[in-house]
Design an enzyme around this catalytic site. Sequence first.
Site, PDB file in Angstrom:
ATOM      1  N   GLU A  42      48.313 -56.294  20.290  1.00 37.82           N
ATOM      2  CA  GLU A  42      47.980 -57.726  20.215  1.00 37.82           C
ATOM      3  C   GLU A  42      48.723 -58.570  21.233  1.00 37.82           C
ATOM      4  O   GLU A  42      48.166 -59.511  21.799  1.00 37.82           O
ATOM      5  CB  GLU A  42      48.254 -58.285  18.806  1.00 37.82           C
ATOM      6  CG  GLU A  42      47.191 -57.940  17.772  1.00 37.82           C
ATOM      7  CD  GLU A  42      47.441 -56.612  17.085  1.00 37.82           C
ATOM      8  OE1 GLU A  42      48.430 -55.943  17.432  1.00 37.82           O
ATOM      9  OE2 GLU A  42      46.641 -56.234  16.199  1.00 37.82           O
ATOM     10  N   HIS A 111      46.881 -59.207   5.044  1.00 38.52           N
ATOM     11  CA  HIS A 111      45.499 -59.338   5.528  1.00 38.52           C
ATOM     12  C   HIS A 111      44.809 -60.543   4.890  1.00 38.52           C
ATOM     13  O   HIS A 111      43.587 -60.571   4.795  1.00 38.52           O
ATOM     14  CB  HIS A 111      44.679 -58.077   5.207  1.00 38.52           C
ATOM     15  CG  HIS A 111      45.058 -56.880   6.026  1.00 38.52           C
ATOM     16  ND1 HIS A 111      46.203 -56.158   5.801  1.00 38.52           N
ATOM     17  CD2 HIS A 111      44.440 -56.290   7.084  1.00 38.52           C
ATOM     18  CE1 HIS A 111      46.270 -55.155   6.665  1.00 38.52           C
ATOM     19  NE2 HIS A 111      45.215 -55.220   7.464  1.00 38.52           N
TER      20      HIS A 111
END
Lengths: 306, 322
Positions: A42, A111
């Site tokens: 990322e 999440h």
Amino acid sequence: MRRDGGVVVIGEDVAEGGPYGATRDLVAEFGDRRVIDTPISEAAVTGVAVGAALSGWRPVVEIMFIDFITLALDQLVNHAAKARYMSGGQLRVPLVLRTQGGAGVRSGAQHSQSLEAWLAHVPGLAVVMPATPADAAGLLRAAIRADDPVVVVENKALYYEKGEVADGALVPIGAAVTRRDGRDVTVVATSRLVGEALAAADELAAEGVSVEVIDPRTINPLDRETILRSVSRTTRLVVAHEAATIGGFGAEVAAMVAEEAIDRLAAPIVRVGAPFTPVPASPVLEDAYLVGRREIADAVRRVLRW
Amino acid sequence: MSALDRATALELYRVMRTIRQFEARAVQLFGENKIWGTIHSYAGQEGVAVGVCAHLRDDDWITSTHRGHGHCIAKGADVGRMFAELLGRETGYCRGRGGSMHIADTSKGNLGANGIVGGGIPIATGAALTATYTGSDRVAVSFFGDGGANQGTLHESMNLAAIWKLPVLFVCENNQYAETNPVKDAFAVEDISLRAAGYGMPGVRVNGQDVRETYRVAADAVARARSGLGPTFIVAETYRYEGHYYGDPQVYRTKDEIEDWRAKRDPLVIARTWLTTDRLASEADLARVDREVDAEIEKGVAFAEAGEPASPIRLPEDVYAG
């Protein structure tokens, strides 16, 4: 992407469509040079997107879950957001960072978060949170055309919503919309809670309460005027979002209204948001964690009782 | 290696000398309280930026570091606008918004110095992606130090660059210390360039104090990148004469060590020696270049001091477009 050959999509699993299918079929039309699958990196992927933006492209980088943005924050906050300023206007970063947050799918604390307030605190970034299919398309379109970095925070629960999307329509960044007109209370709600606020408004209408629902759509830069105009009329304000109340975007709205229009308020402002815990995984716990229609309706009743 | 021609050789020396004198003058201005905050001198490392950037065109990109003055100059920046930035002037490269650690010069492909160690590495990688996708032969170079080599961004970026065969040079300037942390405490390998093998790209270790060496190594790496063969990892062994920042008490190293590098491995002294020995320049030529550089530096300082100070009224400008 059809309009501008400089628009590229880059991120993990984007060619496959991503976990919610948001980029599905793009690779078939635009090929793997414009829909670029990446390894799980990322920080560098976001940095690569910043570099691509600095050198003339309009990348749309996807961070699969907003929870993973922690890994990319340096590039977003220290580089994308500040490059224009630090260079005295020489550099520009026409970057879109698409991501999604929100709970409700029993996926646990890494999440499911709602971290948009962090990003709204950073000068140089714009942060939009679409609540409808039309806004998801229109805000994304506007974000891609913007010459500054824009973070598009979608809510995973809304991926299953259906709605009309006008072809090519732009939703300007920084423009709120009044989703429902009302007289008694203003509810400012973001993302998934817009729908919850409208449901609460229906419920309250049956009790004779008229609720105005405002969807800021962009949390930075905030459309202060639309909110202040409404509150000046209704004299009561509830701010609702899925994120934790403490330090949330609602605190900014409440403070702004208190600063600008406290003399118009007939009751204290009430915020609706998550308790100050990580998002739990168990359905029982997560349901207890999530705020929605019921909490908004209760908050409206509280400000009316004052 | 083909021998350096006179013009190129003298130009390498001139740019190194410009960097050295720029840093000397910047330190002086700092001492006069005309520069605030902190400055990180590139003195001692000139052979790296100059040897690499000599192969770059104005449309090639670099990303730089907190110790970025040398990269800016080597990439063609105007020292007057650099001094103006250090002095917080509207006429500086960044209108006083960037300061010493953030000088960018888009006209020369300099995407910016950077206060975050390792921050520029993926950005250069992204610029290299642009080069590939536009079908150009432009290249990108990311300069970083031994400190930056231990950031995750380098590992992620080297991997991306290798799998996508991007035209990027990862140039690690091993100046022996990451702030106060000596390389022997920060790496389990003595030769950092060994890491390249793990990503599937060439790794080259070079003596950064001899600009001929960095020039030669960079020539190969840039040619490789321009022809679509992908990235190279270069580790230049070098040394910074000042501390991490100007005023650093430097308790982590000895004066003897610093003096040893200055006496035996100074990039300017080394260059003067081979320039004269190989008859590429005479003492008179070098003296002339030194005078010209001094004049350029003084002209730059004068330009900076004459510039309008950055105005508080304009504080909010350049945050967003329009």
